[in-house]
Design a protein around this motif. Structure first.
Motif: not given
Length: 309
Positions: A4-6, A141-149, A229-232
């Motif tokens: 799910d995370v490109a 993991i949390i940044p991956c969850e953020i990008e997915k969200s 947020l996406s860039e971070r």
């Protein structure tokens, strides 16, 4: 996360290419052409376990011996379907662990010189002290969850026809509950969903005093906040891998990158990430086949097209 995370998928796929290099060869007779009855080559197996290593932090190889105890076949087990006991001495394999009462196979852990007809070489890395391994991006993991969200937020916004930040006021009295439900249902059917995005809202009123009003809620600069947020989150994912975007063909804040920048980035990433992972894989085959330098991996070709440069 991988599906799910490109950003994560791009880094993992690119690193697997780097790990496999331009070619993989086996120096042990009988395994130089294929390594099992499925016709897989040593390169096929290395690519599978390299992907598992990047996604899960570990990999598993099924080792099958012949009637005189020699290693005859090697298969890559899907690490997602592998479980183990606390001491990693017994390996369990099931096609679907999500089913209640899932059926599973039990394998002993591979040990050099054992006579088990089939066993499993279970690799979880050297830095992992828990039962199961932790992947390189464990801290992200949390940044991956953020990008997915964030992606899910934008998808839902599209599917809702960008109507979530609008209020429609009917200024002609209070209908009863059944009428309210009917009005809400009709509006949702007509204007919700990505296929209805951008449609015109038509209101019929008895007089100007009773007109329907549509008010837009303050967005509070959501677009800018989500972009930042996406860039971070992307930056943190790359940090977890100790990688830079230009290694994987992704644009950066600058207009591009030079040949020298790319070469230096690749050498550093190859030295700190790719080579250690290759050593883990080569060490696994050395133990299984009982021969040092049993496989060789030709370095990934980073020759630059002079005409393009």
């Amino acid at each position: 996360m991988y599906q799910d995370v490109a950003t994560l998928q791009t880094i993992i796929n690119g690193t697997v290419d780097f790990i496999c290099g331009d070619d993989v060869q086996c120096a042990v007779p009988g395994f130089d052409k294929q390594v099992n009855k499925d016709g897989e080559t040593i390169r096929d197996i290395v690519r599978k376990i390299a992907a598992d290593k990047m996604i899960f932090g570990g990999f598993a190889l099924q080792v099958i011996r012949n009637y005189i105890g020699e290693v005859a076949e090697i298969y890559a087990l899907d690490f997602m379907r592998v479980r183990t006991d606390e001491k990693n001495e017994i390996v369990y394999y099931s096609d679907d662990w999500s089913k209640w009462g899932a059926k599973y196979l039990i394998y002993p852990k591979f040990k050099p010189g054992d006579q088990n007809p089939t066993s499993v070489y279970y690799h979880k890395g050297h830095l992992t002290r828990t039962t199961y391994p932790i992947p390189l991006y464990g801290a992200a993991i949390i940044p991956c969850e953020i990008e997915k969200s964030i992606n899910q937020f934008h998808l839902n916004n599209i599917n809702n026809g960008f109507m979530s930040n609008l209020i429609i006021n009917f200024n002609n009295g209070q209908p009863n509950d059944e009428q309210k439900e009917e009005i809400e249902r009709c509006i949702n059917e007509k204007f919700s969903g990505y296929q209805n995005a951008g449609r015109i809202l038509i209101s019929y009123n008895d007089s100007d005093e009773n007109k329907t009003t549509v008010e837009r809620l303050d967005s509070d600069d959501f677009d800018d906040k989500y972009t930042a947020l996406s860039e971070r989150s992307k930056s943190q994912i790359f940090t977890a891998f100790r990688a830079t975007p230009n290694l994987f063909g992704l644009p950066t804040e600058t207009t591009g990158f030079s040949r020298q920048e790319y070469m230096e980035s690749f050498r550093l990433y190859n030295r700190t990430v790719v080579s250690p992972l290759q050593d883990d894989i080569k060490g696994a085959f050395d133990k299984i086949l009982g021969v040092e330098n049993s496989i060789t991996i030709s370095p990934f070709n980073i020759q630059w097209d002079e005409a393009v440069a």
